[in-house]
Design an enzyme around this catalytic site. Structure first.
Site, short mmCIF file in Angstrom:
data_model
loop_
_atom_site.label_atom_id
_atom_site.label_comp_id
_atom_site.label_asym_id
_atom_site.label_seq_id
_atom_site.Cartn_x
_atom_site.Cartn_y
_atom_site.Cartn_z
CB VAL A 43 -0.98 0.08 1.20
CG1 VAL A 43 -1.57 1.05 0.98
CG2 VAL A 43 -1.76 -1.46 1.19
CE LYS A 132 -6.84 -4.47 7.12
NZ LYS A 132 -6.76 -4.54 6.00
CD GLU A 156 -13.28 5.02 2.44
OE1 GLU A 156 -12.60 4.01 2.65
OE2 GLU A 156 -13.80 6.22 2.45
N GLY A 161 -10.48 -2.03 0.88
CA GLY A 161 -10.26 -0.57 0.33
C GLY A 161 -10.29 0.42 -0.69
CB ILE A 163 -15.29 -0.07 -1.91
CG1 ILE A 163 -15.15 -1.11 -2.57
CG2 ILE A 163 -16.37 0.35 -1.83
CD1 ILE A 163 -15.84 -1.92 -1.69
N GLY A 214 -0.65 -9.70 -2.83
CA GLY A 214 -0.58 -8.64 -2.27
C GLY A 214 -2.14 -8.02 -2.19
CD GLU A 217 -4.57 -6.96 6.44
OE1 GLU A 217 -2.96 -6.94 7.58
OE2 GLU A 217 -4.25 -7.32 5.51
CE LYS A 232 -10.58 -5.02 5.79
NZ LYS A 232 -10.03 -6.06 4.52
N GLY A 340 -5.27 -4.46 -2.87
CA GLY A 340 -4.70 -4.40 -3.46
C GLY A 340 -3.61 -2.94 -3.02
N1 LIG Z 1 -2.49 -5.38 1.59
C1 LIG Z 1 -3.39 -5.15 0.67
O1 LIG Z 1 -4.54 -5.04 -0.21
C2 LIG Z 1 -4.05 -3.67 1.92
C3 LIG Z 1 -3.93 -3.23 2.97
N2 LIG Z 1 -4.38 -2.58 3.96
C4 LIG Z 1 -3.64 -2.33 5.39
O2 LIG Z 1 -2.68 -1.25 4.95
C5 LIG Z 1 -1.50 -1.19 5.90
C6 LIG Z 1 0.06 -2.05 5.12
O3 LIG Z 1 -0.09 -3.34 4.41
P1 LIG Z 1 0.81 -3.41 2.76
O4 LIG Z 1 1.03 -2.45 2.45
O5 LIG Z 1 -0.05 -4.94 2.26
O6 LIG Z 1 2.27 -4.03 4.54
P2 LIG Z 1 3.25 -4.76 4.05
O7 LIG Z 1 4.00 -5.72 4.87
O8 LIG Z 1 3.38 -4.94 1.81
O9 LIG Z 1 3.88 -3.48 3.95
C7 LIG Z 1 4.64 -3.20 5.24
C8 LIG Z 1 5.84 -1.99 5.56
O10 LIG Z 1 5.70 -1.02 6.58
C9 LIG Z 1 6.96 -1.07 6.90
N3 LIG Z 1 7.30 -1.96 7.97
C10 LIG Z 1 6.30 -3.23 8.77
N4 LIG Z 1 7.22 -3.36 9.98
C11 LIG Z 1 7.79 -1.73 10.74
C12 LIG Z 1 8.55 -1.80 11.59
N5 LIG Z 1 8.34 -2.06 12.63
N6 LIG Z 1 9.37 -0.52 11.56
C13 LIG Z 1 9.25 -0.67 10.24
N7 LIG Z 1 9.15 -0.43 8.65
C14 LIG Z 1 7.65 -1.35 8.68
C15 LIG Z 1 8.06 -1.93 5.86
O11 LIG Z 1 9.27 -2.50 5.74
P3 LIG Z 1 10.32 -3.03 4.77
O12 LIG Z 1 9.44 -2.99 3.14
O13 LIG Z 1 11.71 -2.47 4.90
O14 LIG Z 1 9.85 -4.18 5.29
C16 LIG Z 1 6.73 -2.25 4.58
O15 LIG Z 1 7.67 -1.77 3.75
C17 LIG Z 1 -1.68 -2.84 7.12
O16 LIG Z 1 -2.50 -1.92 7.87
C18 LIG Z 1 -2.89 -3.47 6.02
O17 LIG Z 1 -3.52 -4.43 6.42
C19 LIG Z 1 -5.54 -2.19 3.85
C20 LIG Z 1 -6.49 -2.32 2.97
C21 LIG Z 1 -5.55 -3.49 1.78
N1 LIG Z 2 -5.32 -9.16 3.70
C1 LIG Z 2 -6.72 -7.39 3.66
C2 LIG Z 2 -6.22 -6.52 2.81
C3 LIG Z 2 -7.10 -5.47 2.76
O1 LIG Z 2 -7.35 -4.51 3.57
C4 LIG Z 2 -8.62 -8.60 2.19
O2 LIG Z 2 -7.44 -9.61 2.52
O3 LIG Z 2 -8.83 -7.72 2.70
NA NA Z 3 -12.56 2.01 1.56
#
Ligand SMILES: NC(=O)C1=CN([C@@H]2O[C@H](COP(=O)(O)OP(=O)(O)OC[C@H]3O[C@@H](n4cnc5c(N)ncnc54)[C@H](OP(=O)(O)O)[C@@H]3O)[C@@H](O)[C@H]2O)C=CC1
Ligand SMILES: N[C@@H](CC=O)C(=O)O
Ligand code: NA
Length: 468
Positions: A43, A132, A156, A161, A163, A214, A217, A232, A340
């Site tokens: 994200v 969340k 949001e 995601g 929506i 991606g 979680e 959620k 995504g």
């Molecule tokens: N993936 C999805 O489709 C969706 C995700 N979300 C939410 O978005 C958030 C992020 O998800 P997502 O992008 O998938 O997660 P990722 O695991 O892909 O990315 C996490 C990022 O945070 C960094 N990070 C994690 N822990 C630490 C820490 N302790 N100190 C410093 N940096 C840290 C990581 O660093 P590094 O790159 O160095 O590893 C990485 O860049 C979550 O809360 C998730 O629930 C919400 C909706 C959809």
């Molecule tokens: N892991 C979550 C990511 C978005 O919130 C999902 O699959 O819906």
């Molecule tokens: Na949304």
């Protein structure tokens, strides 16, 4: 020395006057708001991509600058080209940096995410988060801190995601009395169930694909066991019904128990299986509701049989949908990609823009009544035994005469009326009997099951699922 005075229009096109009256036309980036991004994963990278390519999007994006990005491992190769010296592993420094206006938390998990959000708020920063898990558990603490400090916490991306469901519930649907929310709010499980249904795919294989894409979680048990959907629906219910929700009050079942056999029977009976998150006002039974007393809320996550004709039945793959029922709006369904990089980043950036727009127009920040959260009381939750719903159940029985009659009698004794009961075949000396009930009280159905489980003729109860 030549002094230039710049005037900018909202697109960032500048006109410069020098001392001799010479006019220069410039294309300059006007930086008004500095963003501190915590996380550059799925994200975070999607969000940075939008912020770094503002052309053709809303002009306000020209005024946003990625000032710092916090990650865990600075040496990792990244597909994104970020400005120099932006990356850091010191996330606390971002949360407290006086230069930064908006902190965007996209690291996920509970800690250090919660502490960083609170630090950012304490430092007077507005916060945008997709987390969340943190909001469902620590929302009270976070929103209280934000209200005291006069800053916004926007979320949001945390539900559905891309929506715009949070915005819709907070603003566009604010005139309604919401009665029911029924949602497919987890992309990973919907992707898994869809592929199990359409391809007969193997659970573990599809989960690995969802991780690769991606969607899942960091710990995918949060998806598979329904915990992510529970977070959620707690957030959505709190907005829709105007009260806090204790996460422990959300009944939660995941998709592990959904078998190929159940998927098959669902199909034959005219259903598909979906992981539903439901929040619904229920009347107290027998006129128990005293005057002025609020309705009870039924709030739950579980796999369900959904009739193929229902609008949620055709929500497939990573798509999510939230069916809202309210007065006077009636039924309204919000549909889109629930996970995504791109779709989620779309929601994150729209929140950043909302905050930036407020900062541009308000001189003294006062909590915007439609954007801030001020709930104090907790919603009263109805016990699951009081839920009235239909059920599907599959029994493995010894092939003895009269077993269907015994099941029917037992259900009848517990006021459970059956819509259908069929014996579908015999495997390994066991007969399979499938039952669909009419609307029944959950407590009565469970009592009947306890009795059936103890019957000599019954080998096992292979599965039970609620029917929408
Ligand atoms: N993936 C999805 O489709 C969706 C995700 N979300 C939410 O978005 C958030 C992020 O998800 P997502 O992008 O998938 O997660 P990722 O695991 O892909 O990315 C996490 C990022 O945070 C960094 N990070 C994690 N822990 C630490 C820490 N302790 N100190 C410093 N940096 C840290 C990581 O660093 P590094 O790159 O160095 O590893 C990485 O860049 C979550 O809360 C998730 O629930 C919400 C909706 C959809
Ligand atoms: N892991 C979550 C990511 C978005 O919130 C999902 O699959 O819906
Ligand atoms: Na949304």
């Amino acid at each position: 020395m030549r002094t230039l005075q710049y005037y900018f229009d909202c697109y960032g096109t500048g006109i410069a006057y020098n001392g001799c009256g010479l006019i220069e036309f410039l294309r300059v980036k006007v930086v008004a708001f500095k963003i501190g991004l915590l996380g550059l994963g799925t994200v975070g990278a999607g969000t940075a991509e939008i912020l770094l390519s503002p052309d053709g999007r809303h002009p306000l994006l020209q005024e946003l600058e990625i000032y710092r990005v916090g990650v865990r491992d600075i040496s990792r190769t990244r597909s994104l080209q970020l400005p120099e010296n932006v990356l850091t592993t010191d996330l606390e420094a971002i949360a407290t940096d006086p230069e930064i206006d908006i902190v965007v938390e996209l690291i996920g998990g509970l800690e250090p995410a919660r502490s960083l959000i609170l630090q950012a708020i304490a430092s007077g920063k507005h916060v945008v988060t997709a987390n969340k898990a943190v909001i469902a558990r620590y929302g009270n603490e976070i929103f209280e801190a934000a209200n005291n400090k006069g800053v916004y916490v926007m979320l949001e991306a945390a539900v559905g995601g891309g929506i715009p469901v949070i915005q819709s519930l907070k603003q566009s649907l604010g005139a309604n009395r919401i009665q029911t929310l029924t949602g497919i709010v987890n992309g990973t499980t919907n992707y898994i169930l869809t592929r199990m249904q359409t391809e007969g795919a193997d659970f573990a294989e599809v989960l690995a694909d969802a991780q690769q894409l991606g969607y899942a979680e960091a710990d995918p048990t949060a998806d598979v066991d329904g915990l992510d959907a529970a977070d959620k629906i707690a957030i959505l219910a709190s907005l829709a019904f105007g009260g806090r929700i204790k996460l422990a009050d959300v009944h939660c079942e995941g998709i592990r128990k959904v078998s190929a056999a159940d998927i098959n029977y669902a199909d034959k009976l005219g259903f598909v299986i979906k992981l539903l998150a439901i929040a619904q006002e229920t009347s107290r039974r027998n006129g128990e509701q005293a005057q002025g007393e609020s309705e009870l809320l039924s709030i739950r996550v579980h796999p369900s049989f959904v009739p193929k004709t229902h609008p949620l039945a055709s929500v497939n793959g990573v798509y999510n949908a939230i069916l809202v029922e309210g007065e006077p709006i009636g039924q309204l369904m919000l549909y889109g990609r629930g996970a995504g990089a791109g779709p989620t980043a779309s929601a994150v950036v729209s929140d950043i823009m909302n905050v930036a727009a407020i900062l541009k127009t308000e001189t003294v920040p006062i909590p915007h009544p439609l954007l801030s959260c001020s709930h104090q009381h907790y919603c009263k939750i109805a016990p699951m035994q009081e839920l009235v719903t239909r059920f599907y159940a599959r029994f493995l029985t010894r092939d003895t005469p009269g077993v269907i009659g015994k099941l029917g009698t037992c259900f009848g004794n517990h006021k459970v009326s059956l819509e259908s009961i069929v014996q579908t075949g015999i495997h390994d000396d066991l007969a399979e009997i499938v039952v669909v009930t009419q609307d029944v009280r959950e407590g009565n159905f469970q009592q009947a099951l306890d009795e059936i489980r103890a019957m000599e003729a019954v080998h096992s109860i292979a599965s039970t699922l609620r029917v929408l």
